[in-house]
Design a protein around this motif. Structure first.
Motif, PDB file in Angstrom:
ATOM      1  N   VAL A   1      42.210  39.956  34.565  1.00 42.87           N
ATOM      2  CA  VAL A   1      42.190  39.209  33.120  1.00 42.87           C
ATOM      3  C   VAL A   1      41.686  40.754  32.215  1.00 42.87           C
ATOM      4  CG1 VAL A   1      39.294  38.626  32.282  1.00 42.87           C
ATOM      5  CG2 VAL A   1      40.303  37.784  35.274  1.00 42.87           C
TER       6      VAL A   1
ATOM      7  N   PHE B   1      34.477  39.781  34.414  1.00 44.91           N
ATOM      8  CA  PHE B   1      34.840  38.988  35.009  1.00 44.91           C
ATOM      9  C   PHE B   1      32.688  38.974  35.118  1.00 44.91           C
ATOM     10  CE2 PHE B   1      31.910  39.657  39.054  1.00 44.91           C
ATOM     11  CZ  PHE B   1      32.260  39.125  40.207  1.00 44.91           C
TER      12      PHE B   1
ATOM     13  N   ASP C   1      36.662  42.081  45.895  1.00 41.43           N
ATOM     14  CA  ASP C   1      37.162  40.940  45.539  1.00 41.43           C
ATOM     15  C   ASP C   1      37.212  40.723  44.092  1.00 41.43           C
ATOM     16  OD1 ASP C   1      38.332  38.791  45.800  1.00 41.43           O
ATOM     17  OD2 ASP C   1      36.856  37.957  47.009  1.00 41.43           O
TER      18      ASP C   1
ATOM     19  N   ILE D   1      39.942  23.641  38.947  1.00 36.06           N
ATOM     20  CA  ILE D   1      40.358  24.199  39.841  1.00 36.06           C
ATOM     21  C   ILE D   1      40.282  24.334  41.571  1.00 36.06           C
ATOM     22  CG2 ILE D   1      40.361  27.319  40.341  1.00 36.06           C
ATOM     23  CD1 ILE D   1      39.978  27.739  37.783  1.00 36.06           C
TER      24      ILE D   1
ATOM     25  N   PRO E   1      37.004  35.140  30.360  1.00 32.06           N
ATOM     26  CA  PRO E   1      35.630  34.157  30.132  1.00 32.06           C
ATOM     27  C   PRO E   1      35.581  33.901  28.935  1.00 32.06           C
ATOM     28  CG  PRO E   1      35.361  35.951  31.815  1.00 32.06           C
ATOM     29  CD  PRO E   1      36.789  35.883  31.652  1.00 32.06           C
TER      30      PRO E   1
HETATM   31  P1  AMP Z   1      40.066  35.521  42.795  1.00 35.46           P
HETATM   32  O1  AMP Z   1      41.369  34.902  43.598  1.00 35.46           O
HETATM   33  O2  AMP Z   1      39.453  36.955  43.013  1.00 35.46           O
HETATM   34  O3  AMP Z   1      41.097  36.039  41.801  1.00 35.46           O
HETATM   35  O4  AMP Z   1      39.032  34.756  42.401  1.00 35.46           O
HETATM   36  C1  AMP Z   1      40.002  33.533  41.768  1.00 35.46           C
HETATM   37  C2  AMP Z   1      38.471  32.280  41.431  1.00 35.46           C
HETATM   38  O5  AMP Z   1      37.068  33.082  41.024  1.00 35.46           O
HETATM   39  C3  AMP Z   1      38.701  31.159  40.609  1.00 35.46           C
HETATM   40  O6  AMP Z   1      39.189  29.961  41.905  1.00 35.46           O
HETATM   41  C4  AMP Z   1      37.729  31.466  40.575  1.00 35.46           C
HETATM   42  O7  AMP Z   1      36.630  30.011  40.885  1.00 35.46           O
HETATM   43  C5  AMP Z   1      36.843  32.122  39.805  1.00 35.46           C
HETATM   44  N1  AMP Z   1      37.204  32.863  38.585  1.00 35.46           N
HETATM   45  C6  AMP Z   1      38.391  32.629  37.871  1.00 35.46           C
HETATM   46  N2  AMP Z   1      38.299  33.581  36.731  1.00 35.46           N
HETATM   47  C7  AMP Z   1      36.824  34.089  36.946  1.00 35.46           C
HETATM   48  C8  AMP Z   1      36.321  35.016  36.231  1.00 35.46           C
HETATM   49  N3  AMP Z   1      36.865  35.665  34.811  1.00 35.46           N
HETATM   50  N4  AMP Z   1      35.324  36.014  36.472  1.00 35.46           N
HETATM   51  C9  AMP Z   1      34.398  35.537  38.087  1.00 35.46           C
HETATM   52  N5  AMP Z   1      35.185  34.062  38.106  1.00 35.46           N
HETATM   53  C10 AMP Z   1      36.085  33.329  38.312  1.00 35.46           C
END
Ligand code: AMP
Ligand code: MG
Length: 347
Positions: free
Chosen positions: A308, A121, A300, A134, A276
């Protein structure tokens, strides 16, 4: 009663239906209204059900929508020039930026989850998520003209990212110029926490269930004493639920899924949750992760982190934080913590 709210740009409409329920209480009559509405905010659908002890309940519904609009515009959006994240992203590494107290607290939790998840994260993926575009994807898009980002570009963006490059001293944040924060993975959870605070300051709201995209807030107790039922979307059958949770009191429930936002090209799905370590959509074997926590920001952040990390490390992380997790893999096998098992009423 039906009520239509036309937003500033005229695009959104709010449909509000009010169901009056009259409950006898003490020596007089105490009225509790169940009010519901659906609208859009923070780029997603918001559904509210409130139990309110007064007649002009649309005030509370509007207050919540205004809170969400302001949270996006003034605090979390990386696009809006008026937001704090935008200011942080454009601040100088040398002079830094003075964080609001709230943002400092959010970043403290965000840093903790980044550390505990070994970087799975990481909100510094902004440049990478920007390369994938995205934010521009519709919820589901099949498009052959979609171009994958160039490998060299992704590698350069990855090299520039990493929460370890950020320095926070007291209220001051120092961030290398190329780092772009993207709080998309915690925005809806933060919104749940802020809405809960607003509700707790409003004595007339006795109970509520509010869903903001992939996050749901339950608050208080329904007048009839029954539990909240929260459905988890089936990750492969649109409109169907894979499980239903039964909860009492104040909770935040967040789901991260590869079906929420993606593009399909040449038969391959590219979804919005980035690993990441690679810069590519996470390929941990999981397609949906749901977290139940008292904290919205944690539910969240951890749903994204566990997605991940995959099944084993995800379960470990959830246990470390003392939250409940429900995970679905590509073959629709389900894995969960013991506490989650007890919350399920339908599976
Ligand atoms: P969620 O739907 O809460 O899992 O969040 C996904 C959103 O967080 C994506 O649309 C990105 O904007 C952002 N994001 C994507 N991958 C990561 C990650 N590994 N860590 C933090 N934010 C992320
Ligand atoms: Mg998330």
């Amino acid at each position: 009663m039906k009520y239509i709210r036309q937003k500033r740009n005229g695009l959104y409409m709010l449909l509000l239906s009010v169901v009056m329920m009259v409950l006898a209480g003490g020596c007089g009559m105490k009225k509790t209204e169940k009010v519901t509405c659906a609208d859009t905010a923070m780029g997603t659908i918001v559904q509210q059900t409130l139990y309110v002890q007064r007649e002009n309940s649309e005030i509370t519904l509007n207050e919540i929508m205004e809170l969400l609009d302001s949270l996006e515009k003034d605090t979390l959006s990386w696009r809006e020039e008026t937001s704090e994240v935008y200011s942080i992203n454009s601040s100088s590494e040398h002079t830094g930026y003075v964080l609001s107290e709230k943002m400092r607290q959010y970043l403290e939790i965000i840093r903790d989850v980044w550390m505990q998840s070994n970087g799975a994260f990481d909100v510094t993926v902004g440049e990478v998520t920007g390369l994938w575009g995205i934010d521009e994807w519709q919820q589901k898009e099949v498009c052959d003209y979609f171009q994958l980002p160039a490998v060299e570009e992704l590698q350069a963006a990855l090299k520039n990212s990493g929460f370890e490059k950020i320095k926070i001293e007291g209220k001051q944040i120092y961030m290398p110029a190329h780092i772009q924060l993207d709080l998309g993975a915690v925005g809806k959870g933060i919104a749940c926490d802020e809405v809960r605070t607003l509700l707790s300051e409003n004595e007339s709201v006795t109970a509520a269930v509010i869903s903001i995209g992939g996050s749901v807030l339950t608050y208080g107790e329904k007048p009839d004493g029954s539990s909240w039922k929260v459905a988890i979307q089936h990750p492969r059958i649109e409109g169907e639920t894979i499980a239903v949770l039964q909860l009492k009191g104040d909770w935040s429930i967040s789901t991260s899924g590869d079906y929420e936002r993606y593009v399909e090209k040449d038969g391959k799905r590219y979804h919005h949750i980035i690993d990441p370590k690679t810069g590519y959509p996470a390929d941990s074997g999981l397609i949906s992760v749901t977290i139940v926590s008292e904290s919205g920001i944690l539910s969240d952040a951890l749903s994204t982190a566990c997605f991940v990390l995959g099944k084993d490390a995800g379960l470990e992380l959830a246990e470390e934080y003392g939250v409940q997790v429900y995970m679905v893999d590509k073959d629709l096998n389900v894995y969960m913590t013991e506490g989650m098992d007890k919350l399920l009423v339908l599976r």
